[in-house]
Design an enzyme around this catalytic site. Structure first.
Site, PDB file in Angstrom:
ATOM      1  N   ARG A  30     -47.987 -30.945 -19.614  1.00  0.00           N
ATOM      2  CA  ARG A  30     -48.095 -32.028 -18.637  1.00  0.00           C
ATOM      3  C   ARG A  30     -47.798 -33.367 -19.307  1.00  0.00           C
ATOM      4  O   ARG A  30     -47.167 -34.243 -18.710  1.00  0.00           O
ATOM      5  CB  ARG A  30     -49.495 -32.026 -18.014  1.00  0.00           C
ATOM      6  CG  ARG A  30     -49.712 -33.109 -16.984  1.00  0.00           C
ATOM      7  CD  ARG A  30     -51.075 -32.991 -16.310  1.00  0.00           C
ATOM      8  NE  ARG A  30     -51.294 -34.088 -15.387  1.00  0.00           N
ATOM      9  CZ  ARG A  30     -50.816 -34.165 -14.160  1.00  0.00           C
ATOM     10  NH1 ARG A  30     -50.070 -33.179 -13.692  1.00  0.00           N
ATOM     11  NH2 ARG A  30     -51.070 -35.201 -13.387  1.00  0.00           N
TER      12      ARG A  30
ATOM     13  N   ALA B 238     -46.931 -29.148  -8.692  1.00  0.00           N
ATOM     14  CA  ALA B 238     -46.043 -30.225  -9.130  1.00  0.00           C
ATOM     15  C   ALA B 238     -44.729 -30.199  -8.361  1.00  0.00           C
ATOM     16  O   ALA B 238     -44.181 -31.253  -8.006  1.00  0.00           O
ATOM     17  CB  ALA B 238     -45.778 -30.106 -10.629  1.00  0.00           C
TER      18      ALA B 238
ATOM     19  N   GLY C 129     -45.402 -25.942 -14.546  1.00  0.00           N
ATOM     20  CA  GLY C 129     -44.299 -25.028 -14.290  1.00  0.00           C
ATOM     21  C   GLY C 129     -43.326 -25.656 -13.315  1.00  0.00           C
ATOM     22  O   GLY C 129     -43.725 -26.134 -12.249  1.00  0.00           O
TER      23      GLY C 129
ATOM     24  N   TYR D 244     -54.430  -8.748 -14.889  1.00  0.00           N
ATOM     25  CA  TYR D 244     -55.299  -8.541 -13.738  1.00  0.00           C
ATOM     26  C   TYR D 244     -56.682  -8.093 -14.205  1.00  0.00           C
ATOM     27  O   TYR D 244     -56.810  -7.385 -15.201  1.00  0.00           O
ATOM     28  CB  TYR D 244     -54.733  -7.467 -12.811  1.00  0.00           C
ATOM     29  CG  TYR D 244     -53.314  -7.692 -12.354  1.00  0.00           C
ATOM     30  CD1 TYR D 244     -52.743  -8.966 -12.316  1.00  0.00           C
ATOM     31  CD2 TYR D 244     -52.524  -6.619 -11.927  1.00  0.00           C
ATOM     32  CE1 TYR D 244     -51.447  -9.160 -11.879  1.00  0.00           C
ATOM     33  CE2 TYR D 244     -51.225  -6.795 -11.489  1.00  0.00           C
ATOM     34  CZ  TYR D 244     -50.687  -8.066 -11.471  1.00  0.00           C
ATOM     35  OH  TYR D 244     -49.397  -8.245 -11.039  1.00  0.00           O
TER      36      TYR D 244
ATOM     37  N   GLU E  92     -51.747 -47.396 -11.613  1.00  0.00           N
ATOM     38  CA  GLU E  92     -52.361 -46.225 -12.252  1.00  0.00           C
ATOM     39  C   GLU E  92     -53.694 -46.656 -12.850  1.00  0.00           C
ATOM     40  O   GLU E  92     -53.765 -47.655 -13.575  1.00  0.00           O
ATOM     41  CB  GLU E  92     -51.438 -45.662 -13.331  1.00  0.00           C
ATOM     42  CG  GLU E  92     -52.068 -44.663 -14.283  1.00  0.00           C
ATOM     43  CD  GLU E  92     -52.669 -43.468 -13.585  1.00  0.00           C
ATOM     44  OE1 GLU E  92     -53.802 -43.102 -13.943  1.00  0.00           O
ATOM     45  OE2 GLU E  92     -52.019 -42.905 -12.672  1.00  0.00           O
TER      46      GLU E  92
END
Length: 754
Positions: A109, A324, A48, A218, A34
């Site tokens: 996250r 994800a 989500g 919207y 990483e």
């Protein structure tokens, strides 16, 4: 002694960390590199977790921890540009859990990555501050080498690139492939990275937004999404997705704060709730940033022993929440692929590895392309992209039944997913996922679709071509005999039309027909009676073949959405056509007059609908998800179609006994008679439709019957039982086979699970 095998993972995001956990569970050696100093920085938007990802996280033992740090999506809301509620469903979470075993959950996250990292047992295998600058790929079955910015060298038998949109691994894969195999990487892979929208994402506290659900707002060329963070925390995540003035291509660098401020100032007065504007929401935010929403799916995701997964391989618009979850799916696929290769002793066999990687690439390109297209369509609709999208979003869709219009579409984005084959199976709901089904849907090739449509058009026109070029014009019977034959054939065509209209009525109650040319059978019946069944039926079937070529089609419920109408099919058939037959006999004085049959064709779908409404209102029967996502209607369809098949067979037998010899003797010369020509066209079209149905079922592995056997049965049935009976029989056979094949099937689960 087994030859050592190491997996080298580049990237410590969702894809990389979940793969590391899976490899530990499966007993594989690995290392993870990483480039940042922390795998779980307190930055970025939320995540989500939908049922397709949740079930895999449950298998690797982190789902409960995710739930503790997240908020379930229990309801769904959509708002107009004025902040008015146009869609609200309080049962969404409950229904999703019932159907798929899991609700959608939302968390930061940071928390998601922290939970995944903490699950890793051997953290010494995770190396931070290791930015990849160069890769030397090895042939399949050989080692590859990775060099990092600090000069370290790492080796692996397979290198997994999971380092995001701005991927060093993808850059190196392209460099190596272009050098060694020019043309291997399609031009589209390099030019197809595009951005239609830019997003401002933020985190707000006590913003005044409703708790316990997700909300969308919207607006013109922009849309908003809001979701509570950890339940009870007062933390809300929000997105503004604004359409770019011009489509941007290529990997886009990070955007400046000036871009963010420009968008926020431009839309600060947007009403995103009854008493909330974007400007007020921004003032209550503790964090915000701007990101380009890039979209792509690579056609080539591996070269030699380098494989790309996650956002390195494909990037989806976040509106559908599948980024994800797709990464989790891909990690599970890779882990199972390596397990299966190890079981066969093929981890170092180039041919076996090539085949496995090609299978991964093929399946994931199909899956993620469908997800990308769906997400793009949703975003265009929510941002009222054009007058049609605006009408659909604000006027048409809000009037549709949520269970019929929304849940099947949502479910079709979940159920094609895999789960880990060698860990404890996840929880299940009413709906099976791909590994639970016998059917294995694949997209139909454009060539196959074109071929069937072309053959169908030729078949429909063949009687006219034959009458023009291949008949002599001479016949051995009188005009009166020809007139009598024409009347009898017109009556049989009327019976065949019952079989056709019955098929159309049933198809109109499928969820996939809701927003399509098949949403009502009445226009098709009207057109058929006006222009002729032999002209309209081929058009219907061509549309059907074209609309069913996507893999998503078979992950939608294939049965009727209204149990009341399903129950009413047979009674409505008997009442409507019995009355029609009696009236025809009484008024014709022995001559056949088909006007009452025309009336019956119109009346049948109306009577079935009204009878269904009556049954739903006056009797206790399953409703909503218990009907739409079940096969409870199949017995009623079977009785209905069997009745049509019986009547069609009797009528055909009577026709054959009286005129069979004449028809055989005269042959093509009978095509001078319009009724013969019409029936010949309908017979060729319905027969070809039945042949196509059998071929399609076999193509997606929905039936064990071979194509040759099915085709011989269909052709024999058409000759000896007639097209009306054959169409009804084939239609219900295909429905039963498809219902069984897309229901729960004994999973090919390995007995060697962990």
């Amino acid at each position: 002694m087994a030859i050592p095998f190491k997996v080298l993972i580049i990237g410590g995001g969702v894809a990389g960390l979940t793969l590391a956990i899976m490899l530990e569970a499966y007993g594989f050696d690995y290392e993870l590199l990483e480039k940042h100093s922390d795998v779980a920085p307190k930055l970025g938007a939320g995540v989500g977790l939908t049922p397709n990802g949740a079930r895999i996280l449950d298998q690797i033992g982190v789902w409960e921890m995710m739930c503790e740090r997240s908020s379930p999506v229990d309801s769904g809301t959509a708002l107009s540009p004025e902040g008015r509620t146009v869609i609200f469903n309080p049962n969404m979470g409950e229904w999703l859990q019932k159907l798929f075993g899991y609700k959608i959950h939302f968390l930061s996250r940071h928390d998601c990555l922290k939970i995944l990292f903490n699950k890793i047992q051997q953290k010494s295998r995770v190396h931070l501050l290791k930015e990849v600058i160069k890769i030397e790929a090895g042939n399949l079955g050989e080692k590859g080498y990775v060099e990092t910015k600090d000069g370290s060298i790492y080796t692996g038998d397979i290198i997994i690139g999971a380092d995001g949109v701005r991927s060093s691994v993808r850059r190196e894969l392209w460099r190596i492939a272009d050098s060694e195999s020019p043309g291997y990487i399609p031009k589209q892979d390099k030019t197809g990275i595009v951005s239609f929208y830019t997003a401002v994402v933020g985190i707000a506290y006590n913003s005044g937004l409703p708790e316990g659900g997700s909300a969308r707002a919207y607006n013109h060329h922009r849309s908003y999404f809001f979701q509570e963070g950890r339940e009870g925390s007062g933390e809300f995540y929000w997105w503004l997705c604004a359409k770019n003035e011009k489509t941007k291509e290529g990997v886009i660098p990070k955007l400046s704060s000036e871009v963010k401020e420009g968008l926020l100032n431009k839309y600060k007065n947007d009403q995103i709730g009854p008493d909330l504007t974007l400007g007020a929401l921004y003032k209550s935010s503790i964090y915000s940033t701007v990101i380009p929403l890039q979209e792509f799916v690579l056609q080539k995701c591996f070269y030699k022993n380098i494989l790309l997964i996650g956002d390195t391989f494909r990037k989806l618009h976040p509106v559908a929440g599948q980024g994800a979850n797709s990464a989790i799916e891909e990690s599970a696929f890779v882990a199972d692929m390596l397990w299966d290769l190890r079981e066969r002793g093929a981890l170092h066999d180039p041919d076996s590895i090539q085949k496995a990687l090609t299978e991964f690439q093929t399946e994931r390109v199909v899956r993620t392309t469908a997800l990308r297209e769906d997400a793009n369509l949703v975003q265009r609709m929510e941002s009222l992209d054009n007058p049609v999208m605006k009408f659909m979003a604000l006027k048409f869709i809000p009037r549709l039944n949520f269970v019929i219009a929304f849940l099947p579409q949502l479910g079709s984005s979940f159920t094609p997913a895999r789960h880990l084959k060698h860990l404890r199976p996840p929880k299940v709901g009413l709906c099976p996922f791909s590994q639970d089904m016998k059917a294995k849907p694949l997209p139909r090739s454009p060539l196959a679709t074109f071929s069937w449509v072309t053959v169908l058009i030729l078949a429909a026109s063949s009687p006219w071509l034959a009458s023009k070029y291949f008949i002599s014009g001479a016949r051995s019977f009188t005009d009166d005999q020809a007139s009598q034959l024409a009347e009898v054939l017109e009556l049989y065509i009327s019976i065949l039309s019952v079989s056709i209209s019955g098929m159309w009525v049933i198809e109109s109650y499928k969820t996939s027909s809701l927003i399509s040319p098949f949403t009502s059978s009445l226009p098709w019946i009207l057109a058929s009676n006006f222009w002729g069944w032999q002209k309209i039926l081929p058009i219907y079937i061509c549309f059907y073949i074209l609309s069913s070529q996507s893999v998503v089609y078979y992950y939608m419920p294939q049965t009727m959405t209204d149990l009341g109408v399903a129950k009413a099919l047979l009674p409505a058939l008997l009442v409507v056509y019995t009355v029609s037959a009696v009236c025809t006999i009484n008024e014709s004085g022995g001559n056949t007059d088909n006007s009452w049959w025309f009336t019956a064709d119109f009346a049948f779908p109306v009577v079935a609908y009204l009878s269904g409404m009556f049954l739903n209102a006056t009797s206790t029967m399953p409703q909503a998800v218990d009907v739409v996502f079940s096969t409870i209607d199949i017995p009623y369809q079977r009785r209905f179609q069997n009745t049509i098949a019986f009547v069609g067979f009797v009528a055909y037998a009577a026709l054959a006994s009286q005129y069979g010899t004449t028809i055989l003797n005269e042959g093509l010369n009978l095509l001078n008679i319009p009724a013969v020509k019409n029936l010949a066209s309908l017979t060729t079209v319905t027969t070809l439709w039945c042949l196509y149905s059998a071929w399609e079922l076999r193509r997606i592995n929905a039936t064990g019957t071979s194509v040759i056997r099915a085709w011989l049965t269909i052709l024999s049935s058409t000759i000896f039982g007639g097209p009306a009976a054959t169409l009804a029989g084939t239609f219900i056979w295909s429905k039963v086979e498809l219902a069984k094949a897309t229901s729960f099937h004994p999973t090919m689960q390995s007995t060697d699970t962990l």
